[in-house]
Design a protein around this motif. Structure first.
Motif, PDB file in Angstrom:
ATOM      1  N   TRP B  27      24.810 138.223  90.983  1.00  0.00           N
ATOM      2  CA  TRP B  27      25.521 139.523  91.679  1.00  0.00           C
ATOM      3  C   TRP B  27      26.656 139.758  90.652  1.00  0.00           C
ATOM      4  O   TRP B  27      27.436 138.918  90.235  1.00  0.00           O
ATOM      5  CB  TRP B  27      26.434 138.662  92.930  1.00  0.00           C
ATOM      6  CG  TRP B  27      27.454 139.848  93.471  1.00  0.00           C
ATOM      7  CD1 TRP B  27      28.507 139.819  92.999  1.00  0.00           C
ATOM      8  CD2 TRP B  27      27.140 140.416  94.655  1.00  0.00           C
ATOM      9  NE1 TRP B  27      29.193 140.682  94.023  1.00  0.00           N
ATOM     10  CE2 TRP B  27      28.571 140.945  95.014  1.00  0.00           C
ATOM     11  CE3 TRP B  27      26.094 140.529  95.653  1.00  0.00           C
ATOM     12  CZ2 TRP B  27      28.797 141.667  96.055  1.00  0.00           C
ATOM     13  CZ3 TRP B  27      26.449 141.551  96.751  1.00  0.00           C
ATOM     14  CH2 TRP B  27      27.776 142.069  96.915  1.00  0.00           C
ATOM     15  N   TYR B  53      21.874 143.601  91.844  1.00  0.00           N
ATOM     16  CA  TYR B  53      23.467 143.965  92.172  1.00  0.00           C
ATOM     17  C   TYR B  53      23.762 143.723  90.820  1.00  0.00           C
ATOM     18  O   TYR B  53      23.884 142.622  90.264  1.00  0.00           O
ATOM     19  CB  TYR B  53      23.629 142.592  93.129  1.00  0.00           C
ATOM     20  CG  TYR B  53      23.661 142.756  94.623  1.00  0.00           C
ATOM     21  CD1 TYR B  53      24.147 143.696  95.461  1.00  0.00           C
ATOM     22  CD2 TYR B  53      22.392 142.065  95.112  1.00  0.00           C
ATOM     23  CE1 TYR B  53      23.817 143.838  96.772  1.00  0.00           C
ATOM     24  CE2 TYR B  53      22.124 142.124  96.515  1.00  0.00           C
ATOM     25  CZ  TYR B  53      22.919 142.977  97.235  1.00  0.00           C
ATOM     26  OH  TYR B  53      22.385 142.896  98.642  1.00  0.00           O
ATOM     27  N   GLY B 104      24.259 146.638 101.127  1.00  0.00           N
ATOM     28  CA  GLY B 104      23.601 145.862 102.464  1.00  0.00           C
ATOM     29  C   GLY B 104      21.995 146.174 102.327  1.00  0.00           C
ATOM     30  O   GLY B 104      21.363 145.814 102.859  1.00  0.00           O
ATOM     31  N   LYS B 107      19.812 144.036 100.018  1.00  0.00           N
ATOM     32  CA  LYS B 107      19.481 142.879 101.104  1.00  0.00           C
ATOM     33  C   LYS B 107      18.345 143.239 101.991  1.00  0.00           C
ATOM     34  O   LYS B 107      17.336 142.476 102.155  1.00  0.00           O
ATOM     35  CB  LYS B 107      20.545 142.307 101.927  1.00  0.00           C
ATOM     36  CG  LYS B 107      20.450 141.072 102.863  1.00  0.00           C
ATOM     37  CD  LYS B 107      21.718 140.368 103.191  1.00  0.00           C
ATOM     38  CE  LYS B 107      21.564 139.566 104.154  1.00  0.00           C
ATOM     39  NZ  LYS B 107      21.441 139.955 105.709  1.00  0.00           N
ATOM     40  N   TYR B 177      21.773 125.627  94.137  1.00  0.00           N
ATOM     41  CA  TYR B 177      23.299 126.222  93.732  1.00  0.00           C
ATOM     42  C   TYR B 177      24.235 125.277  93.814  1.00  0.00           C
ATOM     43  O   TYR B 177      24.338 124.611  94.942  1.00  0.00           O
ATOM     44  CB  TYR B 177      23.706 127.572  94.218  1.00  0.00           C
ATOM     45  CG  TYR B 177      23.880 127.545  95.692  1.00  0.00           C
ATOM     46  CD1 TYR B 177      22.664 127.482  96.635  1.00  0.00           C
ATOM     47  CD2 TYR B 177      25.126 127.556  96.083  1.00  0.00           C
ATOM     48  CE1 TYR B 177      23.084 127.558  97.916  1.00  0.00           C
ATOM     49  CE2 TYR B 177      25.386 127.538  97.532  1.00  0.00           C
ATOM     50  CZ  TYR B 177      24.396 127.423  98.210  1.00  0.00           C
ATOM     51  OH  TYR B 177      24.647 127.488  99.484  1.00  0.00           O
ATOM     52  N   ASP B 181      28.344 130.342  96.182  1.00  0.00           N
ATOM     53  CA  ASP B 181      27.723 131.397  97.098  1.00  0.00           C
ATOM     54  C   ASP B 181      26.157 131.428  96.360  1.00  0.00           C
ATOM     55  O   ASP B 181      25.963 131.414  95.343  1.00  0.00           O
ATOM     56  CB  ASP B 181      28.376 132.531  96.512  1.00  0.00           C
ATOM     57  CG  ASP B 181      27.790 133.970  97.457  1.00  0.00           C
ATOM     58  OD1 ASP B 181      26.671 133.817  97.731  1.00  0.00           O
ATOM     59  OD2 ASP B 181      28.776 134.689  97.866  1.00  0.00           O
ATOM     60  N   PRO B 182      25.269 131.388  97.406  1.00  0.00           N
ATOM     61  CA  PRO B 182      23.720 131.425  96.975  1.00  0.00           C
ATOM     62  C   PRO B 182      23.329 132.828  96.487  1.00  0.00           C
ATOM     63  O   PRO B 182      22.292 132.983  95.754  1.00  0.00           O
ATOM     64  CB  PRO B 182      23.095 131.092  98.180  1.00  0.00           C
ATOM     65  CG  PRO B 182      23.943 131.573  99.244  1.00  0.00           C
ATOM     66  CD  PRO B 182      25.384 131.344  98.858  1.00  0.00           C
ATOM     67  N   TYR B 183      24.341 133.877  96.575  1.00  0.00           N
ATOM     68  CA  TYR B 183      23.985 135.168  96.464  1.00  0.00           C
ATOM     69  C   TYR B 183      22.661 135.458  97.006  1.00  0.00           C
ATOM     70  O   TYR B 183      22.360 135.049  98.126  1.00  0.00           O
ATOM     71  CB  TYR B 183      23.725 135.482  94.924  1.00  0.00           C
ATOM     72  CG  TYR B 183      25.095 135.197  94.224  1.00  0.00           C
ATOM     73  CD1 TYR B 183      26.394 135.824  94.531  1.00  0.00           C
ATOM     74  CD2 TYR B 183      25.175 134.173  93.266  1.00  0.00           C
ATOM     75  CE1 TYR B 183      27.528 135.092  94.049  1.00  0.00           C
ATOM     76  CE2 TYR B 183      26.138 133.562  92.926  1.00  0.00           C
ATOM     77  CZ  TYR B 183      27.724 133.944  93.160  1.00  0.00           C
ATOM     78  OH  TYR B 183      28.735 133.840  92.578  1.00  0.00           O
ATOM     79  N   PHE B 184      21.489 136.159  96.555  1.00  0.00           N
ATOM     80  CA  PHE B 184      20.376 136.657  97.311  1.00  0.00           C
ATOM     81  C   PHE B 184      19.225 135.947  96.454  1.00  0.00           C
ATOM     82  O   PHE B 184      17.969 136.669  96.665  1.00  0.00           O
ATOM     83  CB  PHE B 184      20.364 138.150  97.544  1.00  0.00           C
ATOM     84  CG  PHE B 184      21.701 138.631  98.153  1.00  0.00           C
ATOM     85  CD1 PHE B 184      21.657 138.662  99.585  1.00  0.00           C
ATOM     86  CD2 PHE B 184      22.839 138.684  97.477  1.00  0.00           C
ATOM     87  CE1 PHE B 184      22.816 139.034 100.345  1.00  0.00           C
ATOM     88  CE2 PHE B 184      24.027 139.048  97.954  1.00  0.00           C
ATOM     89  CZ  PHE B 184      23.992 139.254  99.523  1.00  0.00           C
ATOM     90  N   ASP B 185      19.412 134.906  95.653  1.00  0.00           N
ATOM     91  CA  ASP B 185      18.215 134.682  94.657  1.00  0.00           C
ATOM     92  C   ASP B 185      17.011 134.187  95.734  1.00  0.00           C
ATOM     93  O   ASP B 185      15.787 134.182  95.042  1.00  0.00           O
ATOM     94  CB  ASP B 185      18.725 133.542  93.774  1.00  0.00           C
ATOM     95  CG  ASP B 185      19.749 133.859  92.974  1.00  0.00           C
ATOM     96  OD1 ASP B 185      19.984 135.112  92.604  1.00  0.00           O
ATOM     97  OD2 ASP B 185      20.189 133.138  92.312  1.00  0.00           O
ATOM     98  N   ASP B 186      17.080 133.586  96.755  1.00  0.00           N
ATOM     99  CA  ASP B 186      15.877 132.944  97.441  1.00  0.00           C
ATOM    100  C   ASP B 186      15.089 134.410  98.025  1.00  0.00           C
ATOM    101  O   ASP B 186      13.990 134.435  98.005  1.00  0.00           O
ATOM    102  CB  ASP B 186      16.334 132.395  98.647  1.00  0.00           C
ATOM    103  CG  ASP B 186      17.283 133.000  99.517  1.00  0.00           C
ATOM    104  OD1 ASP B 186      18.225 133.533  98.950  1.00  0.00           O
ATOM    105  OD2 ASP B 186      17.580 132.522 100.605  1.00  0.00           O
ATOM    106  N   LEU B 187      15.895 135.617  98.174  1.00  0.00           N
ATOM    107  CA  LEU B 187      15.390 136.659  98.639  1.00  0.00           C
ATOM    108  C   LEU B 187      14.652 137.622  97.414  1.00  0.00           C
ATOM    109  O   LEU B 187      13.424 137.980  97.768  1.00  0.00           O
ATOM    110  CB  LEU B 187      16.174 137.758  99.248  1.00  0.00           C
ATOM    111  CG  LEU B 187      16.915 137.438 100.614  1.00  0.00           C
ATOM    112  CD1 LEU B 187      17.807 138.151 101.049  1.00  0.00           C
ATOM    113  CD2 LEU B 187      15.557 137.347 101.715  1.00  0.00           C
ATOM    114  N   LEU B 218      18.219 125.858  98.012  1.00  0.00           N
ATOM    115  CA  LEU B 218      17.956 127.151  98.053  1.00  0.00           C
ATOM    116  C   LEU B 218      16.405 127.398  98.114  1.00  0.00           C
ATOM    117  O   LEU B 218      15.821 128.314  98.801  1.00  0.00           O
ATOM    118  CB  LEU B 218      18.840 128.103  97.456  1.00  0.00           C
ATOM    119  CG  LEU B 218      18.747 129.737  97.732  1.00  0.00           C
ATOM    120  CD1 LEU B 218      19.634 129.676  99.108  1.00  0.00           C
ATOM    121  CD2 LEU B 218      19.492 130.450  96.614  1.00  0.00           C
TER     122      LEU B 218
END
Lengths: 254, 289
Positions: B27, B53, B104, B107, B177, B181-187, B218
């Motif tokens: 991010w 991001y 958003g 995501k 992690y 914050d995990p951010y959105f790495d799994d997504l 994660l």
């Protein structure tokens, strides 16, 4: 108590953005509204949630830049859940705002080949369509308050489709600047003056705004901070005076 | 015994080709898979579509002329000068096509892809110039119920490949992690065909699961195709075990200001492999001290 500064007055005006907000997340994106949100949490809105701007929810209400005890976790992915829930009031900055409350923080010029690149739209479209949004402008000028914004990041009232209930939560609550406090309660949801800061004239506001502001002649004077508010601002929240860097004291008032 | 997925940066880049759509985790200037980005920037691969991001990851790929199209919620260095100079240059020269969107919506689009759905409805984007950025590529969907709502139909952000950086992993692709914050790495990985993980440290599975609370695990093996050990690989963004290198990031941004200073930066830090990059960064830090 020493002389009240314009920065102190702006902090209190930003604090009042959150009057009656209740148990929601206050998300101020600049120093002055951040001090304002913490001030109101320490006075009349103790149930506000505030974060460290990273991923932690504060239990305490620490000074600007300071750490404090925490009460929870708010990573970015959960912020988007809060946005969609509507339980939030954000105070964003703006490179441009028009009379209907459209805001730009993305870029200047044509969309696919701008003349100046800023952040892109960030969370502005989602914020404005989902929950109360206010703006903080430290330097009120014709370059910010324009007839038409180059790129609509934050949605204004003239973009809302009254036939589509998906727009029902659009609520541009306040614009606080170094000159005064405004909302969009003018005719057809246009920008309206609620109060001008002490010493600021209607002419000065008009000269620094590209469009006509409703209620400018009738606007009263922004209230001064109470002694208790001043003490909290100066001793607890901003002892280093960072607010004065964002809002310098005008020459005439010195 | 599960598959050993350890691999080199070059092996991973060798699986990619020009014209691909690549998602980049992290991010802004936070836990970006910079070692993989650097390897991609010095490869022959071009004509990329990037989903991110955005931070200096997108900046470096723009500097190398690799980006044709970008899907992003924002682009920020997260500290002064905030605006990435190479992304700004690519935009103001019209070198890239932008599908700018609300944060958003990124995501939402990754979630749609992860669930193999064509779209997911979202409010964000309505009434804004996100519609203008996308044109016909972004459409609305009317609720089939009695509420009368018309929403943005956020299309799935399907990725050919994704890069992420996690602080700790095993050789099979389990990863955690350690920051806040995990951010959105799994997504990103769930939305991608080929899933590439760089990590500061590869450890035995047993050590991984003992080191972090289970909620920080994660990624599991199903999310990852290759894992590469890249100590300090997220530099100059921050990761769980180290801060952002603010001085170096400023140096990066200042170096972008004219062709000569960029050539100096580029020759020393970009035209070299990852080991040499890390060595030069150490030397540079000593020079600054």
């Amino acid at each position: 108590m020493s002389e009240v500064t314009l920065a102190d007055i702006c902090v209190v005006a930003c604090a009042e953005i959150f009057s009656g907000a209740g148990e929601i997340m206050a998300s101020p994106m600049a120093t002055t509204p951040l001090i304002g949100a913490r001030l109101v949490r320490l006075t009349t809105e103790p149930d506000l949630l505030i974060t460290d701007g990273e991923a932690l929810i504060f239990a305490d209400t620490p000074a600007v830049g300071a750490k404090g005890d925490i009460e929870g976790w708010m990573p970015f992915r959960k912020v988007f859940d809060v946005v969609a829930s509507g339980r939030r009031h954000v105070v964003m900055g703006a490179n441009q705002i028009d009379r209907f409350g459209n805001q730009n923080l993305s870029a200047f010029g044509p969309l696919q080949q701008p003349t100046r690149q800023m952040f892109g739209v960030r969370g502005a479209p989602g914020n404005t369509i989902n929950h109360p949004t206010s703006y903080w402008v430290a330097r009120h000028s014709k370059r910010v308050f324009v007839d038409q914004v180059d790129i609509v990041s934050g949605v204004g009232y003239d973009k809302a489709d009254p036939q589509n209930p998906a727009y029902r939560d659009l609520n541009i609550h306040r614009v606080v600047t170094n000159l005064g406090v405004f909302d969009f309660g003018g005719p057809d949801h246009t920008m309206r003056a609620l109060s001008l800061h002490p010493g600021v004239t209607a002419d000065e506001v008009a000269a620094n705004t590209s469009f006509e502001i409703a209620g400018l002649a009738e606007a009263g004077t922004t209230r001064l901070p109470s002694d208790e508010e001043l003490r909290i601002i100066r001793e607890e929240l901003d002892p280093k005076g960072l607010r004065s860097k964002e809002v310098p004291q005008p020459e005439a008032a010195k | 015994m599960a598959t050993d997925k350890t691999s080199s940066l070059d092996e991973i880049i060798g699986e990619l080709s020009s014209g691909m759509t690549i998602g980049i985790g992290g991010w802004g200037s936070r836990r970006k898979p910079m070692a993989l980005v650097r390897a991609l920037a010095r490869s022959e691969i071009a004509d990329l579509t990037v989903v991110t991001y955005g931070g200096p990851d997108l900046g470096l790929l723009c500097a190398a002329g690799k980006v044709r199209k970008a899907y992003y919620g924002f682009v920020s260095l997260d500290s002064p000068p905030f605006y990435d100079p190479w992304f700004a240059h690519a935009r103001t020269t019209g070198a890239i096509e932008s599908r700018e969107m609300d944060e958003g919506m990124v995501k939402c689009g990754l979630e749609a892809a992860a669930a193999r759905l064509p779209f997911l409805p979202i409010r964000a984007g309505l009434g804004s110039d996100v519609r203008t950025f996308w044109g016909d590529e972004l459409r609305t969907v009317a609720s089939p119920y009695d509420d009368g709502e018309t929403l943005i139909a956020m299309p799935a952000l399907n990725l050919d490949a994704a890069f992420v950086h996690l602080d700790l992993a095993d050789k099979h692709g389990n990863a955690a992690y350690t920051g806040v914050d995990p951010y959105f790495d799994d997504l990103y990985l769930a939305a991608a065909q080929r899933r590439y993980l760089e990590t500061d440290r590869i450890v035995e599975t047993e050590e991984l699961v003992k080191t972090v609370p289970t909620q920080r695990l994660l990624l599991n093996r199903m999310n990852v195709d290759k894992v590469v050990e890249t100590p300090n690989g997220a530099h100059f963004t921050f990761a769980g075990e180290y801060k952002r290198d603010e001085k170096f990031q400023r140096f990066y941004a200042e170096s972008a200001k004219d062709p000569e200073s960029w050539k100096v930066f580029s020759d020393r830090f970009l035209a070299v492999d990852e080991a040499e990059y890390q060595k030069q960064v150490k030397l540079w830090q000593e020079e600054q001290a």
